[in-house]
Each structure stands twice: as C-alpha cells, then as structure tokens.
Design a protein around this motif. Structure first.
Motif: not given
Length: 79
Positions: A68-74
């Motif tokens: 929900p907060v776009e805290a996971i990066g790729d």
C-alpha cells in the motif's frame, strides 16, 4: 516508489528490498512468507530470502504490486 538508498540493512542482497516507507501492514509476509520477515524491534518488514523458484518470484512480485505504500523495491537487473 521504493528508494534503494533508503532500504533497510537487513535486506539480503539481490533484486527485491524493502525501504523505510514500510508501515508494517503484514501484506508482504502473508503473500510471500518464504521471502519476507518482520523486524520486531523496528516494526517493519525486510527481504529475508530472495526468490529461488518461479512460485516465490510470483509471490514477491505480487507483494510488491500490493504494497500500500510502495515500500518494496525491485532492482530488475539482479538475477
């Protein structure tokens, strides 16, 4: 959008990471339990293990898309 410069030090090296925007909602840990763990003292998630199977890769991608907060990066360029 996750920022590699702000990722937590517990993240194992590789494609996926969690940065300091994490609000400890538990979604990633439920979606990809083999790959995400919780830092109990800090109250946030981190990548404990990079995906090693197509199923884990799909789960990590789903967790990233659902965060929900776009805290996971790729990083995308990592294996």
């Amino acid at each position: 959008m996750a920022d590699k410069a702000n990722k937590y030090p517990e993240n194992v090296p590789g494609k996926y990471y969690v940065d300091n925007q994490c609000i400890d909602c538990d979604l990633c840990r439920e979606t990809a339990p083999n790959n995400f763990r919780r830092n109990d003292e800090g109250g946030y998630s981190y990548v404990y293990k990079q995906p090693s199977t197509p199923e884990e890769e799909a789960q990590c991608k789903e967790a990233k898309e659902g965060c929900p907060v776009e805290a996971i990066g790729d990083d995308g360029d990592q294996p």
